[in-house]
Design a protein around this motif. Sequence first.
Motif, mmCIF file in Angstrom:
data_model
loop_
_atom_site.group_PDB
_atom_site.id
_atom_site.type_symbol
_atom_site.label_atom_id
_atom_site.label_comp_id
_atom_site.label_asym_id
_atom_site.label_seq_id
_atom_site.Cartn_x
_atom_site.Cartn_y
_atom_site.Cartn_z
ATOM 1 N N PHE A 18 0.827 -1.214 0.000
ATOM 2 C CA PHE A 18 0.000 0.000 0.000
ATOM 3 C C PHE A 18 0.857 1.258 0.000
ATOM 4 O O PHE A 18 0.455 2.303 -0.499
ATOM 5 C CB PHE A 18 -0.913 -0.015 1.226
ATOM 6 C CG PHE A 18 -2.037 0.992 1.171
ATOM 7 C CD1 PHE A 18 -3.133 0.797 0.345
ATOM 8 C CD2 PHE A 18 -1.991 2.143 1.945
ATOM 9 C CE1 PHE A 18 -4.160 1.725 0.294
ATOM 10 C CE2 PHE A 18 -3.016 3.076 1.899
ATOM 11 C CZ PHE A 18 -4.107 2.865 1.066
ATOM 12 N N GLU A 19 2.033 1.181 0.611
ATOM 13 C CA GLU A 19 2.953 2.316 0.695
ATOM 14 C C GLU A 19 4.307 1.924 0.116
ATOM 15 O O GLU A 19 4.711 0.762 0.267
ATOM 16 C CB GLU A 19 3.127 2.771 2.161
ATOM 17 C CG GLU A 19 1.885 3.325 2.819
ATOM 18 C CD GLU A 19 1.510 4.706 2.321
ATOM 19 O OE1 GLU A 19 2.276 5.278 1.527
ATOM 20 O OE2 GLU A 19 0.460 5.203 2.721
ATOM 21 N N HIS A 71 -5.561 5.438 -0.872
ATOM 22 C CA HIS A 71 -4.161 5.827 -0.703
ATOM 23 C C HIS A 71 -3.976 7.328 -0.859
ATOM 24 O O HIS A 71 -3.179 7.954 -0.151
ATOM 25 C CB HIS A 71 -3.291 5.073 -1.708
ATOM 26 C CG HIS A 71 -1.834 5.383 -1.602
ATOM 27 N ND1 HIS A 71 -1.198 6.297 -2.423
ATOM 28 C CD2 HIS A 71 -0.876 4.923 -0.743
ATOM 29 C CE1 HIS A 71 0.072 6.375 -2.094
ATOM 30 N NE2 HIS A 71 0.307 5.547 -1.084
#
Length: 389
Positions: A18-19, A71
């Motif tokens: 996700f990051e 996000h």
Amino acid sequence: MAGFAPDQEIELYEEIKFEPNVMCEHIDNRLTFRSSQLEDGDIVCFQKPPQMGSNEQCRYPDVPSFLEYMHNRQVVRFRSLEKSKEDEFCLELSKLHTYDDVVERVANHLGLDDPSKIRLTSHNCYSQQPKPQPIKYRGVDHLSDMLVHYNQTSDILYYEVLDIPLPELQGLKTLKVAFHHAIKDEVVIHTIRLPKQSTVGDVINDLKTKVELSHPSAELRLLEVFYHKIYKIFPHNEKIENINDQYWTLRAEEIPEEEKNLGPHDRLIHVYHFTKDTTQNQVQVQNFGEPFFLVIHEGEALADVKMRIQKKLQAPDEEFSKWKFAFLSLGRPEYLQDSDIVSNRFQRRDIYGAWEQYLGLEHSDNAPKRSYAANQNRHTFEKPVKIYN
């Protein structure tokens, strides 16, 4: 998969990371876990198929687009620049939104037809204040650029609603000028807006159309005032583009007739108000109020100068009798007697170098403390202040 009909086609995705960026891959339902390289701890997302006969349009039709939304989702607190401590409204935006996207959404929220009349200012995370300079029209690419301050990210933006589109305004120079009337006991603050290549003379000509002069042929000058001292008289041919009115006060006033006919031995001197503190055998001089110029003549005693100052300031006799007069050079007061010849102390012919020498009027600072222009100066014998835009 409890809760789903056997004939429903469920889409599966693996959320790999996700990051700092979203990575999400589709999983082939026909393959085994081993073939799909799925192991304990992996995140699997499922997506229901749309209902039969439904024509509903989804903003995020699949798992990858929804994760991208999550996000980049950013709730921004918007504050009016005039009330910079109060959140006025919040908008859910995307960090990927362009400059145009952001101002359009702000304009829609405010019911404004023209988004180009919105001007935004970023937040200083250290001072908890708006940054000194607003964001230029299309001066940043994305919302994320508006919110970053060095190595910190804020969720605050300040906004203004302008009377003209920002691209047009950026071609102009805006100055706030405090006009001191020669007769009326008031200060009026005018907003002057001219092309950047204009001169101080253009500012004065524009101001003449907005103010009431003591007589039609009165001449004006523009001064730079800072911490209750006059630091500059602007030449009429100086360009205004680089004049800063954020920290300095720009003051316009009529030029007194006596200054136009100075004799060869006359002097134009600075006169400032001050109070004095003596701590640990050190004298600290603190200026306050409105500084001004005064013509002194050769051989003129302080007693005569005092009479002219009292008349100019309209100071009551009882209060004026308590005032002390001093020649100050580099902050050190040398007190004068009524019989002293003032011109003997002022041999310089120029009127610059305000920090070097001036005639000081020592008395208590008992004027009401009111905000003044952009930099919170205080007035002596406080004059009413009007602000015109």
